[in-house]
Design an enzyme around this catalytic site. Structure first.
Site, PDB file in Angstrom:
ATOM      1  N   GLU A  96     -11.237   1.133  11.305  1.00  0.00           N
ATOM      2  CA  GLU A  96     -10.620   2.407  10.961  1.00  0.00           C
ATOM      3  C   GLU A  96     -11.336   3.070   9.799  1.00  0.00           C
ATOM      4  OE1 GLU A  96      -6.106   0.932  12.049  1.00  0.00           O
ATOM      5  OE2 GLU A  96      -6.545   1.746  10.075  1.00  0.00           O
ATOM      6  N   CYS A 109     -11.870   7.083   3.207  1.00  0.00           N
ATOM      7  CA  CYS A 109     -11.511   5.683   3.008  1.00  0.00           C
ATOM      8  C   CYS A 109     -12.216   4.885   4.118  1.00  0.00           C
ATOM      9  CB  CYS A 109      -9.998   5.536   3.103  1.00  0.00           C
ATOM     10  SG  CYS A 109      -9.447   3.841   2.929  1.00  0.00           S
ATOM     11  N   CYS A 116      -9.265  -8.839   8.504  1.00  0.00           N
ATOM     12  CA  CYS A 116      -9.214  -9.302   7.121  1.00  0.00           C
ATOM     13  C   CYS A 116      -8.548 -10.670   7.066  1.00  0.00           C
ATOM     14  CB  CYS A 116      -8.430  -8.314   6.265  1.00  0.00           C
ATOM     15  SG  CYS A 116      -8.466  -8.739   4.503  1.00  0.00           S
ATOM     16  N   CYS A 120      -2.236 -10.282   3.208  1.00  0.00           N
ATOM     17  CA  CYS A 120      -1.198  -9.619   2.394  1.00  0.00           C
ATOM     18  C   CYS A 120       0.017  -9.323   3.281  1.00  0.00           C
ATOM     19  CB  CYS A 120      -1.738  -8.328   1.787  1.00  0.00           C
ATOM     20  SG  CYS A 120      -3.203  -8.581   0.765  1.00  0.00           S
ATOM     21  N   CYS A 123       0.694  -5.706   5.009  1.00  0.00           N
ATOM     22  CA  CYS A 123      -0.464  -5.021   5.579  1.00  0.00           C
ATOM     23  C   CYS A 123      -0.621  -5.300   7.071  1.00  0.00           C
ATOM     24  CB  CYS A 123      -1.716  -5.472   4.841  1.00  0.00           C
ATOM     25  SG  CYS A 123      -3.225  -4.859   5.594  1.00  0.00           S
ATOM     26  N   CYS A 336      -3.497   1.285   6.563  1.00  0.00           N
ATOM     27  CA  CYS A 336      -4.587   0.386   6.918  1.00  0.00           C
ATOM     28  C   CYS A 336      -4.214  -0.555   8.069  1.00  0.00           C
ATOM     29  CB  CYS A 336      -4.924  -0.407   5.659  1.00  0.00           C
ATOM     30  SG  CYS A 336      -5.907  -1.852   5.890  1.00  0.00           S
TER      31      CYS A 336
HETATM   32  S1  SF4 Z   1      -4.204  -5.136   2.118  1.00  0.00           S
HETATM   33 FE1  SF4 Z   1      -4.764  -5.785   4.190  1.00  0.00          FE
HETATM   34  S2  SF4 Z   1      -6.925  -5.247   4.429  1.00  0.00           S
HETATM   35 FE2  SF4 Z   1      -6.447  -5.202   2.245  1.00  0.00          FE
HETATM   36  S3  SF4 Z   1      -6.964  -7.266   1.514  1.00  0.00           S
HETATM   37 FE3  SF4 Z   1      -4.783  -7.313   2.008  1.00  0.00          FE
HETATM   38  S4  SF4 Z   1      -4.730  -8.056   4.133  1.00  0.00           S
HETATM   39 FE4  SF4 Z   1      -6.843  -7.377   3.720  1.00  0.00          FE
END
Ligand code: SF4
Length: 355
Positions: A96, A109, A116, A120, A123, A336
């Site tokens: 993205e 961005c 990833c 988190c 996310c 995201c």
């Molecule tokens: S917010 Fe999402 S993309 Fe960013 S580091 Fe954490 S898990 Fe990875």
């Protein structure tokens, strides 16, 4: 980089393009400078558009090279001007990237990894896991694709899309050099956002680039932070804040701490006071981001305005500079990982909040 048969030109610097045209075609080196201008500053998509190159050279370029092997697969436009798109890469992976026009700037961005590994809890990207690092070519190509969708010139870059930039540091730094040297965007207009990979913050400082480092802190204590950001179990809050101090000492660039406010998780007066205490004397800015509600297993909630104000007030009374993120793209999949997840036809199970 090469596709099956053709050389990919996005990702090569002007100096590399000069060497390449000389070696490949026996052309004078300045033809490479012309190529670089067309690719990075005019963001053209075909050799045909390169009107100051001889027709014979354009035809030969067509035979042996491509500007980019990547294509835009989805474009979503928000009423507020935000444009979110998916870039399909040569290997069919998708990432993205977002165009964010403001009155005084046009920001983009960009993603730095496919997926990833950081996990988190708020996310969407985290839910798909990690696939691979992006190359410098793939990072800068997102910017070029977005430039074609923008009426105004892109002025600012944030590496805050999919992925943890500091876990792909070499390619990220190479892409920043292309963005600075070839596209012409100053380092001071570039921000790298990290969840806090402490040794890599020190490694980034060694490059001594005058960029802005944004650290996603989201909690002032290890107990709270570890619940929402698994990375904290490896590098805790105190080590992270010390790294921010040391980053300033080395680069003289103050750090931005991003703070996502989750109601009754990390937004209480105690959290604000503890944050103020830990950031005392740290040259920094705190950017507050009230959570944008979507269902999550943890049932994260957006705090009411009064809670946000109280949190902000406590920090400001302690002498800390605070900003609040302007939220954009509410009517599209602005967070995201959200667009990519949807495009693959998967439900989005977790919160969709950019960090
Ligand atoms: S917010 Fe999402 S993309 Fe960013 S580091 Fe954490 S898990 Fe990875």
């Amino acid at each position: 980089m090469q596709t099956a048969t053709k050389t990919v030109l996005v990702g090569l610097s002007a100096a590399q393009l000069r060497a390449w045209v000389s070696e490949t075609f026996g052309e004078p080196a300045y033809r490479g400078t012309q190529l670089a201008k067309w690719i990075y500053q005019k963001a053209v998509t075909t050799f045909e558009q390169m009107s100051d190159l001889p027709a014979a050279l354009r035809a030969r370029l067509q035979e042996v090279a491509v500007i980019s092997p990547n294509t835009i697969s989805v474009i979503q436009r928000s009423r507020d001007g935000t444009v979110k798109s998916l870039l399909r890469l040569a290997d069919e992976n998708e990432v993205e990237c977002v165009l964010l026009p403001y009155d005084d700037r046009v920001s983009v961005c960009l993603s730095t990894q496919v997926g990833c590994a950081m996990g988190c809890r708020f996310c969407a990207t985290a839910q798909g896991g990690y696939t691979r690092n992006l190359t410098a070519s793939e990072i800068v190509d997102q910017l070029l694709h977005l430039q074609r969708l923008s009426e105004r010139r892109i002025s600012h870059v944030v590496l805050m899309g999919m992925g943890e930039p500091l876990l792909n540091l070499e390619n990220v730094v190479a892409s920043l050099r292309l963005i600075h040297d070839e596209v012409g965007i100053g380092y001071r207009r570039i921000t790298i956002s990290t969840v806090g990979i402490v040794p890599k913050i020190y490694a980034l400082a060694e490059y001594d680039l005058p960029i802005t480092l944004a650290i996603s802190l989201h909690a002032p204590d290890d107990e709270t932070r570890s619940k929402i950001m698994p990375v904290n179990r490896k590098w805790g809050v105190d080590a992270l804040i010390q790294a921010a101090r040391d980053y300033f000492e080395k680069t003289k660039r103050r750090v931005t701490f991003e703070y996502l406010l989750l109601r009754e998780v990390n937004d209480t007066p105690w959290h604000a006071q503890e944050l103020a205490r830990k950031l005392r004397g740290v040259p920094c800015l705190v950017n507050l981001i009230p959570f944008n509600y979507v269902p999550t297993p943890e049932h994260f909630q957006r705090p009411e305005m009064a809670r946000v104000q109280r949190f902000r007030q406590i920090l400001e009374q302690a002498g800390i500079e605070v900003t609040q993120r302007v939220e954009r793209g509410h009517d599209i999949d602005a967070a995201c990982g959200q667009l990519r997840g949807k495009h693959r036809g998967k439900p989005i199970p977790l919160a969709l909040q950019p960090r």
